[in-house]
Scaffold this active site. Sequence first.
Site, PDB file in Angstrom:
ATOM      1  N   LEU A   1      -0.281   4.086   0.929  1.00  0.00           N
ATOM      2  CA  LEU A   1      -0.892   4.898   1.990  1.00  0.00           C
ATOM      3  C   LEU A   1      -1.494   6.202   1.475  1.00  0.00           C
ATOM      4  O   LEU A   1      -1.701   7.137   2.241  1.00  0.00           O
ATOM      5  CB  LEU A   1       0.121   5.182   3.108  1.00  0.00           C
ATOM      6  CG  LEU A   1       0.747   3.936   3.762  1.00  0.00           C
ATOM      7  CD1 LEU A   1       1.701   4.355   4.875  1.00  0.00           C
ATOM      8  CD2 LEU A   1      -0.327   2.996   4.292  1.00  0.00           C
ATOM      9  N   SER A   2      -1.818   6.245   0.174  1.00  0.00           N
ATOM     10  CA  SER A   2      -2.475   7.434  -0.374  1.00  0.00           C
ATOM     11  C   SER A   2      -3.898   7.557   0.142  1.00  0.00           C
ATOM     12  O   SER A   2      -4.413   8.666   0.317  1.00  0.00           O
ATOM     13  CB  SER A   2      -2.469   7.395  -1.902  1.00  0.00           C
ATOM     14  OG  SER A   2      -3.118   6.226  -2.379  1.00  0.00           O
ATOM     15  N   SER A   3      -4.533   6.435   0.399  1.00  0.00           N
ATOM     16  CA  SER A   3      -5.856   6.457   1.022  1.00  0.00           C
ATOM     17  C   SER A   3      -5.940   5.478   2.192  1.00  0.00           C
ATOM     18  O   SER A   3      -6.794   5.618   3.055  1.00  0.00           O
ATOM     19  CB  SER A   3      -6.953   6.125  -0.001  1.00  0.00           C
ATOM     20  OG  SER A   3      -6.720   4.861  -0.599  1.00  0.00           O
TER      21      SER A   3
ATOM     22  N   ASP B   1       0.847  -1.188   0.000  1.00  0.00           N
ATOM     23  CA  ASP B   1       0.000   0.000   0.000  1.00  0.00           C
ATOM     24  C   ASP B   1       0.888   1.245   0.000  1.00  0.00           C
ATOM     25  O   ASP B   1       1.880   1.300   0.733  1.00  0.00           O
ATOM     26  CB  ASP B   1      -0.891   0.005   1.247  1.00  0.00           C
ATOM     27  CG  ASP B   1      -2.157   0.824   1.076  1.00  0.00           C
ATOM     28  OD1 ASP B   1      -2.031   2.034   0.807  1.00  0.00           O
ATOM     29  OD2 ASP B   1      -3.256   0.251   1.220  1.00  0.00           O
TER      30      ASP B   1
ATOM     31  N   GLN C   1      -8.870   2.590  -7.696  1.00  0.00           N
ATOM     32  CA  GLN C   1      -9.589   3.856  -7.663  1.00  0.00           C
ATOM     33  C   GLN C   1     -11.055   3.465  -7.607  1.00  0.00           C
ATOM     34  O   GLN C   1     -11.583   2.889  -8.530  1.00  0.00           O
ATOM     35  CB  GLN C   1      -9.272   4.672  -8.919  1.00  0.00           C
ATOM     36  CG  GLN C   1      -9.790   6.103  -8.929  1.00  0.00           C
ATOM     37  CD  GLN C   1     -11.298   6.268  -8.782  1.00  0.00           C
ATOM     38  OE1 GLN C   1     -11.765   6.715  -7.723  1.00  0.00           O
ATOM     39  NE2 GLN C   1     -12.063   5.883  -9.789  1.00  0.00           N
TER      40      GLN C   1
ATOM     41  N   VAL D   1     -22.841   4.373   3.491  1.00  0.00           N
ATOM     42  CA  VAL D   1     -23.015   4.110   4.922  1.00  0.00           C
ATOM     43  C   VAL D   1     -22.034   4.941   5.729  1.00  0.00           C
ATOM     44  O   VAL D   1     -22.411   5.619   6.699  1.00  0.00           O
ATOM     45  CB  VAL D   1     -22.854   2.610   5.233  1.00  0.00           C
ATOM     46  CG1 VAL D   1     -22.791   2.373   6.746  1.00  0.00           C
ATOM     47  CG2 VAL D   1     -24.003   1.810   4.632  1.00  0.00           C
TER      48      VAL D   1
ATOM     49  N   TYR E   1     -15.562   3.807 -14.099  1.00  0.00           N
ATOM     50  CA  TYR E   1     -15.108   2.919 -13.022  1.00  0.00           C
ATOM     51  C   TYR E   1     -15.496   1.468 -13.302  1.00  0.00           C
ATOM     52  O   TYR E   1     -14.660   0.556 -13.239  1.00  0.00           O
ATOM     53  CB  TYR E   1     -15.703   3.374 -11.687  1.00  0.00           C
ATOM     54  CG  TYR E   1     -15.553   2.375 -10.575  1.00  0.00           C
ATOM     55  CD1 TYR E   1     -14.296   2.070 -10.053  1.00  0.00           C
ATOM     56  CD2 TYR E   1     -16.668   1.715 -10.047  1.00  0.00           C
ATOM     57  CE1 TYR E   1     -14.161   1.135  -9.039  1.00  0.00           C
ATOM     58  CE2 TYR E   1     -16.534   0.784  -9.025  1.00  0.00           C
ATOM     59  CZ  TYR E   1     -15.283   0.495  -8.518  1.00  0.00           C
ATOM     60  OH  TYR E   1     -15.147  -0.421  -7.510  1.00  0.00           O
TER      61      TYR E   1
END
Length: 304
Positions: A33-35, A31, A75, A184, A141
Site C-alpha cells: 500500500l505504498s502507492s 501489496d 517502480q 493521461v 527503468y
Amino acid sequence: MRVAVTGGAGFVGSHAAEALAESGADVLAIDDLSSGSRSNLPPGVELAEMSVGDAALAGALSAFRADAVVHCAAQASVAVSVDRPAFDAEVNIVGGLGVMAASVAAGVRRFVYVNTGGALYGEPESLPCAEDHPIRPVSPYGLSKWTLEAYLSMLLPPEVSLVSLRLGNVYGPRQDPGGEAGVVAIFAGLMLSGREVTVHGDGEQTKDFVYAADVARAVAAALERGGRVSVNIGSGRPTSVNRIFRALAELTGYDREPLRAPARPGDVRHFCLDVTRAREELGWTAATSLEDGLRLTVESMRAG
C-alpha cells in the site's frame, strides 16, 4: 484457479485482480500500500499487506495455495529511475527475484510478468515494434524491467510457464493523477482542478496508449496459455501527446494552452507496438477505442 497478484491494490494490478475475480478465480492481492489503495480492491479479493521483498511472501503464497502469480508490482517512473537508479533496481530486479523465489517455494505453476514495452526497445529501428526488436533501454527503468524478464527466463524451473506481457502506455481509472507514470491521468487531474498543464518537448512525441481493462483481459488470457513467450500488449497505433491534450481538454472543458518544458531524459520520441503475436498467441486485441477510454477515465476521475 487461485491467483496471487503482486501490486494488486495498485493501478494495473487492481484491474487484473478485478478481471480475474470476475472470471471466477480466487484472487489474493499482495501489496504494501505504498502507492496502492485498499479502495482499489474489488469485492472478494483478499489482501496480504506486505512488500515483494518480505520474507513472509512464500508463506503467504503457500497458505493461499496459489496456482499462479501475476507480478505487477514495480517502480514505474522513468524519472525516478533516472534520479535513483539503485532504488529502481532494488524494487524491480531484487524485489522481482524475491517474488520468483517465493513462487517457486510455494509450488506455483504459472507466472505472468507484467513488463514494459515502451521503455524496453529504446528508439525503434522501425514501427510498429515487434517482440524480436533489439532490446535497447534508454532509461534505468527500462533496463531494470528487462533484466528481471531475463532472470525469470533463465531461473524459473522449466515446469513453470512464463508469459511476459510487454505493455504500451496503460491508462484508465485508478491511475494516480499525482504520479509520474501516466500522462493521461496527470493531464486529466490537472484539467479537472483548473491548473496549468505542462507538455514536455513539442508534444508531437507519440506513444502506444492501451486501456487498463484491456490489459487486464490480456493478463487473464496469459494465464490460460502454457509454455514461455513474450507478448506485446498495446493498441498498435501511435498517438501524440498533443492529441491526448486536445482530447482531454474537450472532455473536461479545459480552455487553456499548455505550458511547454524541455523533453525529459529517458523518453522515447516515437513508439507503438506490433501486437500480432498477442492476437495469434493469446487471442487478444485491444477492444477499447482511445476516445471511449479517455471518456471513461475522465468520468471515473470526476466521480472520485
